[in-house]
Design an enzyme around this catalytic site. Structure first.
Site, PDB file in Angstrom:
ATOM      1  N   CYS A 137      51.811 -59.294 -27.932  1.00 43.38           N
ATOM      2  CA  CYS A 137      51.288 -58.730 -26.690  1.00 43.38           C
ATOM      3  C   CYS A 137      49.892 -58.191 -26.920  1.00 43.38           C
ATOM      4  O   CYS A 137      49.373 -58.206 -28.036  1.00 43.38           O
ATOM      5  CB  CYS A 137      52.198 -57.623 -26.155  1.00 43.38           C
ATOM      6  SG  CYS A 137      52.250 -56.176 -27.234  1.00 43.38           S
ATOM      7  N   ASP A 162      11.741 -72.995 -16.628  1.00 42.25           N
ATOM      8  CA  ASP A 162      10.546 -73.548 -17.260  1.00 42.25           C
ATOM      9  C   ASP A 162      10.202 -74.854 -16.537  1.00 42.25           C
ATOM     10  O   ASP A 162      11.092 -75.585 -16.112  1.00 42.25           O
ATOM     11  CB  ASP A 162      10.848 -73.814 -18.740  1.00 42.25           C
ATOM     12  CG  ASP A 162       9.652 -74.410 -19.459  1.00 42.25           C
ATOM     13  OD1 ASP A 162       8.564 -73.841 -19.356  1.00 42.25           O
ATOM     14  OD2 ASP A 162       9.828 -75.451 -20.124  1.00 42.25           O
ATOM     15  N   ASP A 196      10.389 -71.314 -25.711  1.00 44.19           N
ATOM     16  CA  ASP A 196      11.296 -70.664 -24.752  1.00 44.19           C
ATOM     17  C   ASP A 196      12.319 -69.759 -25.439  1.00 44.19           C
ATOM     18  O   ASP A 196      12.991 -68.971 -24.774  1.00 44.19           O
ATOM     19  CB  ASP A 196      12.056 -71.721 -23.932  1.00 44.19           C
ATOM     20  CG  ASP A 196      11.122 -72.551 -23.065  1.00 44.19           C
ATOM     21  OD1 ASP A 196      10.152 -71.979 -22.542  1.00 44.19           O
ATOM     22  OD2 ASP A 196      11.360 -73.768 -22.938  1.00 44.19           O
TER      23      ASP A 196
END
Length: 744
Positions: A25, A442, A644
């Protein structure tokens, strides 16, 4: 299942994945995480209940054996997961190993369930249909219930005792205490009332314990079978890799070898209909390759010498020979498999609440059960009624559904994403994707194709457009400028003849000149052509001005009395306009970020429907622009280049295009295997669908306990019905999560 370790040279940390056994659990998840994080020099630990997988970041001085020991001390067992998907000789064999392992586990569970059912069915029939009954019949019930509870349900007692030794409780503690209480009270009544004949029948509840065990075993069997379906994404990926490859020797001979023996630099032949065994570059032949199973792209892709091929894709009608460039763990397929596995083993932040509640839930429920018995006795309702109500509460309160609510949806969602060519790094990235308000795009390579192409041709004088382009291509074949490549490609694709040029000369910063079929010619800026005393027609000048106003690169072709104007531009990618429209419909604002001048940027922005532009941005400034937009809400960044990477890392969610660099992909939370911007809104839709499923699962799991526990406490819920409801709640959570497999 596979694993990988990520080394951080600055912090001297590694990442290890462990397969944890014995968790039943969400409270078990918290206990294992606590045991790991409390270990010396462990930075973090994340445990997924659905996959039973622990991801641990720790100092290099900590061995995996120490981590396994910490889990053992917490009352569970663990083993280090293999660090190579080819550890079973090949990806296909590893997939088969996973299937056999899963089938073996399912077979054991099924056998135990059948045995438990065989004992419980007569137990229930005698208890329910034979009343009152002779005393010996109650001893038959005792004989049926004892093995059903303590043998078929032995796993509950084993785990509960382990937890007790470490001063903790789990879901199994609730089941063990509940069934043991029903059996103990019934046995006590049977012995105490011995000789009182039919009276005993009113005070034995052996069927309660048997039915509880059987129903919970049934629930876990259904859970396990559903989890097998949730793991299909990884098995399907592993199945893509063929077992053998045809290696071509230097003398042209071919040899079939096992795919794990293929080394970099080897030449491999792939015949029509065969799968590409590893990544490489085509050296000979042409064909169309079906890459849908890796990228999700439905149309076959043309492959010719110099093109990349990916392991696991299917060759079409042509035969090709390629040079192996990435093998084993370095192939794209292996990389994708690792990413999917890591994502499925991760946890979403939403899961934290459920885990925290579950960790304190079990001891509170046990205390509540004791209080219920005491309350029933105090109110004069008797011990028997109190025990039955307490057993119902213990069984109904099992927090299985809470523990499964998040990881099951995460597994199915990330697996479905992989099938669609959307790789999600982890649960946190998925959650962030669903909350984005702004996307920074971009321009070059994202909104556009990333390579210049001829967009406009206008001829003046005796030339036709085709003749002008043939002349221009003849001169440009000897130039290495990207614009020259665009002109030559245009002529080739349009079936134009390209004559041989003579007296070629490149004049730096101005243009090129030479002779074609004895005709002198020049290509360059209009100003350079005019500098040499050639009068460009007014119509040509107007065409140049118009095309330059659109942000295109424009040059003039001259030869004697003939002129032509050619415009070259980085063309807009297919699907970019549709992607921006889809983002807008999702309530996400698109912003273009580019280093180009504002004129060129505005031309592209107008074509795709973007209103906000950040132009002439230096690579170093992209991250600060992301920070500025983050002040207005969660912000994503889409890019494909090394420049980037800082912005992708700074954004709330970085999305890397599949055609981009490895650096960009490492910095991103989501990677699109297709160079199609429409994958961005698709990824956001998938994230939102997964988050809706998680929230729905959590709501019903919480609601189930909130409604059912009071009903059980006041005696309105029979323990057997409680067991059935508990099993149904866990199974319903998984079935709800599996609906994500139909996401399109």
């Amino acid at each position: 299942m596979s694993d990988y370790e990520h080394h951080d040279h600055e912090t001297h940390e590694v990442e290890t994945q462990l397969a944890v056994k014995g968790m039943t659990c969400a409270s078990c998840v918290r206990r294992v995480e606590k045991a790991l994080t409390n270990s010396p020099r462990v930075a973090s630990a994340s445990v997924n209940f659905a996959t039973h997988q622990a991801t641990v970041r720790h100092d290099t001085s900590v061995t995996p054996e120490h981590l396994v020991g910490a889990i053992d001390d917490a009352g569970y067992s663990a083993e280090v997961m293999p660090d190579d998907i080819h550890s079973h000789h090949s990806a296909s064999e590893h997939a088969e190993h996973m299937r056999l392992e899963s089938a073996s586990e399912m077979s054991k569970m099924k056998t135990n369930l059948w045995f438990s059912s065989a004992l419980t069915i007569p137990l229930v029939l005698i208890s329910m249909l034979w009343h009152p009954r002779p005393e010996w019949a109650n001893w038959v019930l005792f004989a049926l219930a004892t093995p059903a509870i303590f043998w078929c349900g032995r796993q509950f007692f084993v785990v509960a005792l382990k937890a007790l030794r470490h001063g903790s409780t789990t879901m199994d503690t609730l089941v063990a205490v509940g069934t043991a209480a029903a059996w103990t009270y019934s046995t006590y009544s049977l012995v105490r009332n011995q000789g009182h004949g039919y009276m005993v029948s009113d005070h034995v509840y052996f069927e309660t314990g048997g039915v509880i065990v059987t129903l919970i075993l049934l629930g876990r069997f259904l859970e396990s079978r559903a989890k097998t379906r949730m793991s299909d994404a990884i098995r399907k990926l592993l199945d893509l890799a063929p077992k053998e490859a045809s290696v071509v020797g230097t003398d042209g001979s071919e040899l079939r070898i096992s795919v794990e023996h293929v080394a970099m630099g080897m030449n491999v032949r792939v015949r029509p209909g065969e799968r590409v065994p590893v990544d490489g570059i085509v050296a000979e032949g042409e064909s169309f390759v079906d890459e849908s199973m890796v990228t999700g792209e439905p149309l076959p892709v043309s492959k010719k010498p110099g093109d990349l091929v990916t392991g696991g894709t299917v060759n079409g009608q042509g035969s090709i020979v390629f040079e192996a460039t990435h093998v084993g763990q370095d192939t794209m397929l292996a990389h994708i498999t690792k990413l999917v596995q890591k994502a499925q083993g991760s946890r979403a932040p939403l899961q934290g609440l459920a885990d925290r509640i579950s960790s304190i839930f079990v001891p509170i429920v046990i205390l509540l059960a004791v209080l219920i018995v005491a309350t029933y006795i105090f109110l004069g309702k008797g011990v028997e009624s109190g025990v039955l109500a307490a057993v119902s509460v213990l069984v109904i309160a099992c927090p299985c559904a809470l523990g499964l609510a998040t990881p099951t949806a995460l597994m199915v969602g990330t697996g479905r994403g992989a099938e669609l060519g959307i790789l999600v790094k982890d649960g946190e990235a998925l959650e962030r994707a669903g909350s984005l308000k702004t996307i920074l795009l971009d321009k070059t390579g994202t909104l556009t194709a990333g390579r210049p192409q001829v967009t406009d041709v206008a001829s003046f004088g005796t030339w036709s457009k085709g003749e002008a382009m043939s002349f221009a291509a003849a001169l440009e074949t000897q130039s290495e400028h990207p614009v020259a490549t665009a002109v030559v490609n245009y002529a080739t694709q349009n079936g134009l003849q390209i004559p041989r040029a003579a007296k070629f000369e490149a004049i730096r910063g101005k243009g090129i000149q030479g002779a074609v079929d004895s005709r002198p010619g020049r290509i360059g800026r209009a100003s350079w052509i005019q500098e040499n005393g050639f009068s460009i027609p007014l119509a040509a000048v107007e065409t140049v001005n118009r095309l330059e106003s659109e942000g295109k690169t424009v040059f003039v072709v001259w030869s004697e009395e003939d002129f032509a104007v050619i415009a070259v531009s980085d063309v807009i990618s297919e699907g970019s306009k549709e992607a921006v429209h889809m983002l807008s419909s999702l309530g996400v604002t698109s912003v273009m970020v580019t280093g180009d001048n504002r004129l060129a940027a505005k031309f592209v922005a107008d074509r795709v429907g973007i209103q906000q532009i950040e132009a002439q941005v230096l690579p170093a400034d992209k991250a600060s622009i992301v920070q500025r937009f983050q002040k207005t809400g969660p912000t994503g960044m889409v890019g494909d280049g090394i420049n980037d990477a800082p912005a992708l890392a700074q954004a709330d969610l970085g999305i890397a295009m599949g055609s981009g660099t490895d650096v960009a992909m490492e910095s991103a939370g989501v990677t699109l295997l297709r160079s199609d911007l429409r994958g961005v809104p698709q990824a956001i839709r998938l994230a939102r669908a997964t988050l809706r499923t998680i929230r729905g699962n959590l709501f019903w799991a919480f609601a189930y306990n909130v409604v059912m526990i009071p009903l059980a406490a006041i005696g309105l819920l029979n323990p057997m019905l409680a067991a059935g409801a508990m099993a149904c709640s866990s199974t319903s959570v998984i079935i709800n999560s599996l609906r994500l497999k139909r996401f399109t």
